[in-house]
Design an enzyme around this catalytic site. Structure first.
Site, PDB file in Angstrom:
ATOM      1  N   THR A 261     -30.446  -3.447  72.390  1.00 20.57           N
ATOM      2  CA  THR A 261     -30.588  -2.860  73.713  1.00 20.57           C
ATOM      3  C   THR A 261     -31.754  -1.910  73.783  1.00 20.57           C
ATOM      4  O   THR A 261     -32.012  -1.169  72.863  1.00 20.57           O
ATOM      5  CB  THR A 261     -29.315  -2.081  74.060  1.00 20.57           C
ATOM      6  OG1 THR A 261     -28.254  -3.007  74.125  1.00 20.57           O
ATOM      7  CG2 THR A 261     -29.446  -1.368  75.380  1.00 20.57           C
TER       8      THR A 261
ATOM      9  N   GLU B  59     -36.406  -4.684  64.541  1.00 16.92           N
ATOM     10  CA  GLU B  59     -35.641  -4.817  63.299  1.00 16.92           C
ATOM     11  C   GLU B  59     -36.460  -5.504  62.207  1.00 16.92           C
ATOM     12  O   GLU B  59     -36.876  -6.641  62.361  1.00 16.92           O
ATOM     13  CB  GLU B  59     -34.341  -5.575  63.584  1.00 16.92           C
ATOM     14  CG  GLU B  59     -33.379  -4.713  64.393  1.00 16.92           C
ATOM     15  CD  GLU B  59     -32.168  -5.462  64.910  1.00 16.92           C
ATOM     16  OE1 GLU B  59     -31.144  -4.797  65.124  1.00 16.92           O
ATOM     17  OE2 GLU B  59     -32.240  -6.671  65.094  1.00 16.92           O
TER      18      GLU B  59
ATOM     19  N   SER C 194     -20.452  -4.343  60.028  1.00 17.16           N
ATOM     20  CA  SER C 194     -20.070  -2.943  60.174  1.00 17.16           C
ATOM     21  C   SER C 194     -18.703  -2.856  60.818  1.00 17.16           C
ATOM     22  O   SER C 194     -18.113  -3.852  61.157  1.00 17.16           O
ATOM     23  CB  SER C 194     -21.125  -2.226  60.995  1.00 17.16           C
ATOM     24  OG  SER C 194     -21.874  -3.145  61.761  1.00 17.16           O
TER      25      SER C 194
ATOM     26  N   LYS D  71     -35.138   4.071  73.423  1.00 16.99           N
ATOM     27  CA  LYS D  71     -34.565   3.542  72.191  1.00 16.99           C
ATOM     28  C   LYS D  71     -34.840   2.036  72.170  1.00 16.99           C
ATOM     29  O   LYS D  71     -34.987   1.421  73.223  1.00 16.99           O
ATOM     30  CB  LYS D  71     -33.072   3.803  72.090  1.00 16.99           C
ATOM     31  CG  LYS D  71     -32.235   2.914  72.995  1.00 16.99           C
ATOM     32  CD  LYS D  71     -30.780   2.920  72.613  1.00 16.99           C
ATOM     33  CE  LYS D  71     -30.552   2.272  71.269  1.00 16.99           C
ATOM     34  NZ  LYS D  71     -30.706   0.782  71.259  1.00 16.99           N
TER      35      LYS D  71
ATOM     36  N   THR E  34     -29.630   4.000  68.168  1.00 12.56           N
ATOM     37  CA  THR E  34     -28.567   3.323  67.416  1.00 12.56           C
ATOM     38  C   THR E  34     -29.105   3.147  65.991  1.00 12.56           C
ATOM     39  O   THR E  34     -29.072   4.094  65.222  1.00 12.56           O
ATOM     40  CB  THR E  34     -28.166   1.982  68.082  1.00 12.56           C
ATOM     41  OG1 THR E  34     -29.332   1.217  68.342  1.00 12.56           O
ATOM     42  CG2 THR E  34     -27.440   2.236  69.384  1.00 12.56           C
TER      43      THR E  34
ATOM     44  N   ASN F 212     -29.122  -8.286  60.506  1.00  5.58           N
ATOM     45  CA  ASN F 212     -28.263  -8.981  61.457  1.00  5.58           C
ATOM     46  C   ASN F 212     -27.251  -9.922  60.838  1.00  5.58           C
ATOM     47  O   ASN F 212     -26.387 -10.430  61.529  1.00  5.58           O
ATOM     48  CB  ASN F 212     -29.133  -9.739  62.467  1.00  5.58           C
ATOM     49  CG  ASN F 212     -29.811  -8.781  63.419  1.00  5.58           C
ATOM     50  OD1 ASN F 212     -29.137  -8.020  64.099  1.00  5.58           O
ATOM     51  ND2 ASN F 212     -31.133  -8.772  63.430  1.00  5.58           N
TER      52      ASN F 212
END
Lengths: 459, 459
Positions: A244, A331, A459, A233, A207, A454
């Site tokens: 995830t 992240e 989006s 991932k 992602t 975040n």
């Protein structure tokens, strides 16, 4: 006339220009100075790829006999990127899986769990179908219907029974999965299946991962080989939210499903369950291991045999490698941190302390700021709920003794700790001095970039 | 000659100026455009005072008969700011306290706990001595020695027994407390004690709080009054770390220590234990209530009497007000969020779900980004460990029904949720549809400023 007028005007302007020339230059000077000052306030750009990504790039994965892969652009959410992968596994493949324990887990997770729990004999082939862009979680009855439709379509396309199709979805929560877009590319996917396409599959499940994640190991037993190749991932976000983890590991080992499942549960506790990026648990976490049984190494029937131990060790290595890569692509991560706790009253206490440290926003922001802030580690130990005695605790950064006997260590110098914190990979080591309980977990730092990813970008 | 030369040069320059005038203007235009573009990338400046601070400012606090206060600059860590407060309480004052449950709690906390546990009869006076700048936590045997020295000095200065001196320290962890600097100002503090100086005390206990916190209530019973006045400090950081809450509440109520202590424990669970800024627990959290007994309202001996109920309600109001102010001054906070959970299988489950939502970095960053990201709330419910059934959960933003029956609500429109999220004070309401368990907690959002405060600035 017009010309004259123009000339006259020009002359007038030239006079003004003479008067204006210095203010103009001053204005340019002022603007340049302002631009420099303002530019200094602009946050540095985040590299497109995580600074912690493996330097060697994506590893060369061996072909796993009995496993074929294909990836396609189905446009689940965005156009022009691989977002679906199909894996087909030969008859005889044992499939084991572990899944998120979230009470709000997604429709594909519920379906996979039921299929794994049924422990079907691996006489027939199996298929794995994964999409990114939409997690099909919290989508009511429509979620289960989408899974069912995809399993039917994937079974038909790849020639395996529906009970042996394992799906996963990763991406936005709460939006209906446009499963017909995925079904539409299944024929094409099945036609292009190839043993070489695992790296494409690694890309299709991404992602906002900044690099594809792969790991491999080979076990040699009596001159014959067992090969293991895995992809994963990590935490990323499509929109509006996603954190995830999906992991698929393929091996040509010959091993019964119950034994593989047992091994997988144990190894997951030692690898993927020991990492944390932000303490938030996904609704879609899925880890599947498929063993095709095509290796010439005889069937593994006992995990304590030398072949059993060697295979387990190699599988653990692949799982740990992928788990670490997930953390390294956390992240906004700029630091990779190992938190090792020893001397706890019990293994459960050791884990509590390690996770309290690894999930503490104050510890993680200190790491981001390269601040050897051992006081925050004391705080995290204190809040963990584990048994602890202030005067028995010792804290180390790597091999540097920082605190012991209830206070800062006698020979510790702040500048030594500060220099250590500049490293990209750090170890925080805590001994509680109480017993033999030990646990090691891995995490990353907590940066402004995490908040940006975040909070700032919708989006 | 010099003049000629100058003139000549000027003439030459004027010619050049003519040629240059348009490029100069273009350059100015270009620089201005660039400045606008770059300025847009500069993060917005954080106001010096939290945007969530009470608009009315610090409240007018009533005099509490039997309680006197003074504040001074002792230079514990920084010069030129109030950093010590002394309170002297008249003989007859009942003192109750609750403290952090951290396993690594500070030396002053350990001392206060022991004194409160001994439940001394309030015949003699009492004193409270608090410093900011240094938390005297994880300071080995020297920590206890510093507390002992301060208690001795404060007892002498204020004429109360040492067993009735309650100290607290807030600031850096792991550095020896320069207690002699505090002792040095005790005589001056005692000489300046005044019933009016509570607002100064509120300032003296601040660390990086952006505003002093006070709250008050008055209970009228049969024409007589009980007055309550409290102060608090919240999460802030001096250096290198601190996330401590200190709360002092004074009342002229007449009430026995055991009853006051019992009431305080219960009310703390409903107020201060229901707030969270970052889920990290301090080593120094201290909450003390001192009841001087000077009110003309007869002694409260039963919490179920009308006077008992009225006093408890008023005290709870002051505690909740201070607790909310602590959240509103949470590091980097721009939003105040109430998380209310109902329909849980038990009160404990309701609290688990509420805290999982209130502590989730993904939920808190979504709030910071004004993103009505209900999928992250589903995630947090799922990970909480509480019993939950996807199809029975309903989620509301204020009164807006967002999700129910396992999916987004039929009439929910994203733009309605997005408009709601722009508010400064938000309510996230979750009903689990299982039972009667309920819990409400309060938190703030999670912004880049939090990371800046805790990572970027070393002190």
């Amino acid at each position: 006339m017009a010309k004259d007028k123009k000339k006259k005007v020009d002359t007038g302007e030239t006079k003004k220009k003479k008067a204006k020339i210095k203010p103009l230059k001053r204005e340019i000077e002022r603007l340049r100075a302002q631009l420099v000052a303002v530019s200094e306030k602009v946050p540095a750009k985040q590299p497109v790829i995580s600074p912690l990504a493996p330097e060697a790039g994506f590893p060369a994965l061996p072909v796993i006999e009995g496993a074929e892969f294909a990836a396609a652009e189905a446009g689940v959410r965005y156009k022009g990127r691989l977002d679906v992968m199909l894996a087909r596994l030969a008859p005889g493949t044992a499939v084991a899986g572990v899944f998120t324990r979230s009470a709000t887990r997604s429709a594909p997770v519920l379906d996979c769990e039921a299929k794994i729990a049924a422990k079907p004999a691996p006489k027939q082939g199996a298929a794995i179908l994964v999409n990114s862009g939409n997690s099909n979680a919290f989508t009511g009855a429509a979620g289960a219907e989408a899974v069912s439709a995809l399993c039917t379509a994937a079974a038909a396309a790849s020639g395996v029974p529906e009970t042996r199709v394992f799906t996963a979805s990763t991406g936005v929560i709460g939006e209906p999965l446009p499963h017909e877009r995925i079904s539409a590319v299944l024929g094409d996917l099945a036609a292009r299946l190839s043993p070489e396409a695992l790296p494409l599959a690694a890309r299709a499940i991404m992602t906002t991962d900044t690099f594809p994640k792969g790991a491999t190991a080979t076990v040699e037993i009596d001159g014959q080989q067992i090969r293991i190749a895995g992809i994963a991932k990590g935490s990323g976000m499509i929109a509006p939210d996603m954190a995830t983890m999906l992991v698929y590991i393929f091996t040509d080992a010959k091993i019964g499903q119950p034994l593989l499942q047992k091994m997988l549960g144990k190894l997951t506790d030692e690898t993927f369950n020991c990492i944390t990026v932000d303490g938030d648990t996904s609704t879609s976490d899925t880890l599947i291991v498929a063993a095709t049984g095509k290796s010439k190494v005889p069937e593994i029937t006992d995990l304590r045999s030398s072949a059993g131990r060697a295979f387990q060790e190699a599988l653990k290595g692949v799982m740990l490698d992928l788990a670490h890569q997930v953390v390294k692509d956390g992240e906004g991560a700029t630091k990779f941190v190992e938190v090792a706790v020893t001397g706890a009253a019990s293994p459960a206490d050791a884990r509590k302390v390690a996770m309290a440290i690894a999930n503490s926003p104050l510890v993680k922001t200190a790491v981001a700021g390269e601040d050897p802030n051992w006081g925050r580690i004391v705080m995290a130990i204190g809040k963990s709920g584990a048994r602890a005695d202030r005067d028995l605790i010792s804290i180390r950064f790597g091999d540097i003794l920082v605190a012991e006997k209830g206070w800062v260590a006698e020979n510790y110098a702040e500048e030594v700790g500060a220099a250590y914190m500049k490293r990209e990979e750090l170890a925080i080591r805590v001994d509680l001095g109480l017993g033999k309980g030990a646990a090691t977990v891995w995490t990353c730092d907590f940066t402004k970039r995490y908040i940006e990813i975040n909070a700032d970008y919708r989006s």
